[in-house]
Design an enzyme around this catalytic site. Structure first.
Site, PDB file in Angstrom:
ATOM      1  N   ASP A 415       0.834  -1.197   0.000  1.00 21.14           N
ATOM      2  CA  ASP A 415       0.000   0.000   0.000  1.00 21.14           C
ATOM      3  C   ASP A 415       0.875   1.257   0.000  1.00 21.14           C
ATOM      4  O   ASP A 415       2.064   1.214   0.300  1.00 21.14           O
ATOM      5  CB  ASP A 415      -0.889  -0.021   1.235  1.00 21.14           C
ATOM      6  N   GLU A 418       2.797   7.031  -2.473  1.00 24.37           N
ATOM      7  CA  GLU A 418       2.521   8.203  -3.311  1.00 24.37           C
ATOM      8  C   GLU A 418       2.965   9.517  -2.658  1.00 24.37           C
ATOM      9  O   GLU A 418       3.321  10.463  -3.354  1.00 24.37           O
ATOM     10  CB  GLU A 418       1.016   8.321  -3.601  1.00 24.37           C
ATOM     11  N   ASP A 481      -8.892   3.775  -3.047  1.00 22.75           N
ATOM     12  CA  ASP A 481      -9.977   4.056  -2.103  1.00 22.75           C
ATOM     13  C   ASP A 481     -11.166   4.724  -2.793  1.00 22.75           C
ATOM     14  O   ASP A 481     -11.202   5.942  -2.983  1.00 22.75           O
ATOM     15  CB  ASP A 481      -9.467   4.952  -0.978  1.00 22.75           C
TER      16      ASP A 481
END
Length: 755
Positions: A415, A418, A481
């Site tokens: 995950d 970024e 998400d």
């Protein structure tokens, strides 16, 4: 970035240097360099105080032409650069005459006009593909003294542009400004987790801008008739990639930037997650798994999300002893039930993690210019960032993951990646602007290569959120998400189709959505979409995604579509092999499979799953769906109903159905097993021939889940009867039938041999 104020004027403070006529050309065996002053040279005096734009033409790969536009070349080289499979062992032709200079590789030619105004034409044979004209190239200085370089390539009438990473807005990028800059922005904005400086054109070519840093694309949004791309600095390098079909472009692009790896057979099965902030322990996990088994719901992977570790300690890779006092025993028990195990990780080290001080002292964490560790409080208190430009830091990070692998963990959800700062210092001196996007590549590469080393090539798989060009080599990627609504379902699909058009072979998403709790209708419709994707995961934020939490029908729907997907494994495995071998994605925008059908250009609520199955997810409360059927007789895999295209169709579907259609003439292999994905796909396979035409001959290749040779069949259709020959490999039996006939008066015929 936009530099103009309408067509005639520049924005305040902006100055632009543009190439005028060509002063000279310097050819070599592999290309040529053009020197173009920014004004007319009529005498010696015109050479004084006159900037020159230098443009190099070269070929890094067959059917690919590189262009570098430069101004001042005295700057220091910057790292990182994309890892490209470039070479100079393929044939090229260079021809310079009095009126033009041309470079040809394969069918693609770049031809520069040497007289009159600046112009570069890219041609396939004698046909113009696109061009860079007199106002296309610009060396820009803005009002703050920053320098940029841009080029613009012409857009033809009706030409449409796709790709640029996983983008959740309009699928066709015409009219948009797209910034290639990774951001943790969800799926409901112009930001994206996976930014790729590559676009695919309906005109049969692609453009890859070879810059890991921020790249700005103005796709018909600054000059309506052109696609502009710009970078900050004194030079710009891009590649024009030939087709002529979208598949050809993707093959060439992924040959240059990397093909998706094979992933293990078990990864195609259903993944179930604890969800994010839900309360769970081993008892909860066991109840979930027991509930799936009691309801005859096939499950392949169980995923532990963030709170498998202690709060405020992410990441330290230590199981929370309060909720998981015996992790080794738990993992053993899960394996005994035939499950694989995935755990959540990220590259951020909280200050409270024991790894923070360990990494700080060893120099494994990204630093500020003064030598201190970069930190902030977003996501985790005082968190730092692993420096993957440091080989020792990579080995240190992976040593912590290896402990988990030795315990019994099978794969990782990689995950984040970024939120990468730009006012920092990297171990290898990398440029911080370039590292912002490129960090995702290094992060996923490190984890994926560890899994290959520990589990074997073909057994590695991650569930990654961030990526850039080249990241397709480290699958699988999921959409991030999204909200739990039909609107979010549609935006997620647009993101997946854009990513597929950017060279990524596999893609997944959170079934039911992530944020919030879906109502039962959304959840059940999303199940069908999720199980007809390359990879399928039940995951949410603050609520569980076990189907009985919604209603009894959700259980039935999940069982139905999970079994359908698992029975399609011989077909899906062949599509995945094509993704690995050729770079053509498993889930494909309609334009990729039907580039000559004008209706396919804007279709973003349906897709092709492999070459022969059309899927149109239902995204409405009442079950109504409108979709497009290309030419020919198509057959619904669920109901057996047939439709003749080209046509727009509006239907209503129950939760156990949706438009999932077999292409005319397709031979789709159905496996003999529907309770797990990792069976011998060729054994007992049923070859279903849909709406064939007389005299049809079709080769069907079925891989082996262990990476072996698999099996190959030839299916023949003559006189209304199908017959099968085994061309290669072994099978413990097979069956064949015909569903519908493409000939007038055709009927459903049960034929074939069982051997």
């Amino acid at each position: 970035m936009k530099f103009t104020d309408g067509y005639w004027q520049l924005r305040p403070g902006v100055t632009v240097l543009r190439p005028g006529t060509v002063e000279s050309v310097e050819p070599d065996e592999r290309g040529f360099t053009v020197f173009a002053p920014t004004g007319q040279i009529t005498g010696r005096g015109d050479t004084l105080n006159r900037p020159v734009v230098t443009v190099q033409f070269f070929s890094p790969a067959p059917g690919v032409i590189g262009v570098t536009v430069g101004h001042h070349s005295g700057g220091l080289p910057k790292q990182p650069r994309f890892a490209l499979a470039a070479g100079d062992d393929h044939p090229v032709t260079v021809e310079v005459t009095g009126v033009s200079a041309a470079l040809t590789t394969g069918e693609l030619t770049a031809r520069v006009t040497l007289v009159d105004r600046w112009r570069v034409d890219f041609l396939r044979g004698d046909r113009l593909v696109t061009s860079s004209t007199e106002r296309s190239v610009g060396v820009v200085t803005d009002g703050e003294g920053r320098h940029f370089v841009h080029d613009r390539l012409a857009l033809g009438v009706g030409e449409t542009i796709y790709g640029l990473g996983e983008r959740f807005g309009p699928f066709v990028k015409n009219g948009q400004t797209v910034d290639i800059w990774n951001a943790d922005g969800g799926t409901a904005s112009e930001q994206a987790y996976k930014n790729v400086p590559f676009y695919l054109s309906s005109a049969g070519y692609g453009v890859f801008v070879d810059h890991p840093e921020h790249v700005s694309f103005e796709v018909g949004s600054e000059v309506v008739s052109q696609a502009q791309f710009s970078v900050e600095g004194q030079s710009l390098t891009y590649y024009l990639i030939d087709g002529p079909t979208p598949k050809d472009v993707l093959r060439r692009y992924t040959a240059l930037t990397g093909r998706p790896a094979r992933v293990p057979a078990w990864s195609y099965g259903l993944w179930l997650s604890t969800s994010f902030t839900t309360s769970y322990d081993e008892k909860t996990v066991t109840e979930f798994i027991d509930g799936m088994a009691e309801r005859d719901l096939p499950l392949s992977v169980f995923h532990f999300d963030c709170f498998w570790m202690r709060q405020f300690h992410w990441v330290d890779f230590v199981w929370d002893p309060a909720t998981f006092p015996d992790p080794e025993g738990m993992l053993r028990r899960l394996h005994e039930r035939g499950l694989k195990v995935c755990v959540w990780i990220n590259p951020y080290i909280a200050q409270r993690s024991y790894l923070f001080e360990e990494g700080r002292q060893a120099g494994y964490l990204v630093r500020n210019p003064d030598g201190s560790v970069w930190q902030w409080d977003k996501w985790q208190a005082g968190m730092a960032l692993v420096d993957f430009t440091n080989p020792d830091a990579v080995a240190w990070f992976n040593s912590k993951l290896k402990v988990l692998l030795d315990m019994g963990v099978d794969c990782f959800k990689t995950d984040f990646g970024e939120r990468i700062p730009t006012e920092v210092v990297w171990h290898d001196g990398s440029d911080p602007q370039r590292m912002h996007n490129y960090y995702a590549y290094l992060y996923n590469k490190a984890v994926f290569e560890l899994l290959e080393a520990e589990r074997g090539v073909g057994e590695a798989v991650v569930f990654a959120r961030s990526a850039t060009a080249g990241g397709q080599q480290f699958p699988v990627h999921w959409g991030g998400d999204c909200e739990s609504t039909f609107v979010a379902m549609a935006e997620s699909l647009r993101g997946g189709l854009s990513l597929s058009a950017s060279g990524f072979g596999y893609w997944s998403h959170d079934i039911g959505g992530f944020e919030g709790t879906p109502d039962p209708a959304v959840f059940k419709r999303w199940i069908a979409f999720g199980l007809l994707s390359s990879h399928s995961r039940l995951h949410g934020s603050g609520s569980y995604r076990v189907p009985w939490a919604y209603d009894d029908e959700a259980v039935e729907v999940l069982r139905h579509f999970t079994r359908l997907k698992l029975s399609l494994m011989p077909y899906l495995a062949a599509a995945a092999e094509e993704a690995h071998r050729d770079g053509v994605p498993v889930m494909r925008p309609m334009i990729v499979e039907f580039p000559d059908d004008p209706m396919a250009a804007y279709l973003d609520q349906q897709y092709m799953l492999g070459p022969d199955v059309l899927v149109a997810p239902v995204m409405s409360p009442d079950g109504e769906v409108t979709y497009y059927v290309p030419a020919g007789t198509w057959t619904n895999l669920v109901s057996g109903a047939q439709l003749t295209g080209p046509a727009w169709v509006t239907e209503k579907h129950g939760y156990d159905s949706l438009p999932v259609l077999a292409r005319p003439g397709a031979v789709i292999p159905f496996g003999a097993t529907h309770d797990r994905p990792d069976y011998e796909w060729a054994d007992g396979v049923r070859l279903r021939l849909f709406a064939p035409v007389e005299g049809q001959r079709t080769r069907v290749r079925i891989p082996s889940p262990g990476g072996g040779p698999g099996a190959e069949f030839e299916v023949r259709y003559d006189g209304g009867t199908a017959a099968v020959d085994v061309v290669a490999g072994a099978s413990s039996g097979y069956d064949c039938d015909v569903v519908g006939s493409g000939s007038p008066g055709g009927d459903v015929l049960g034929t074939g041999a069982n051997r």
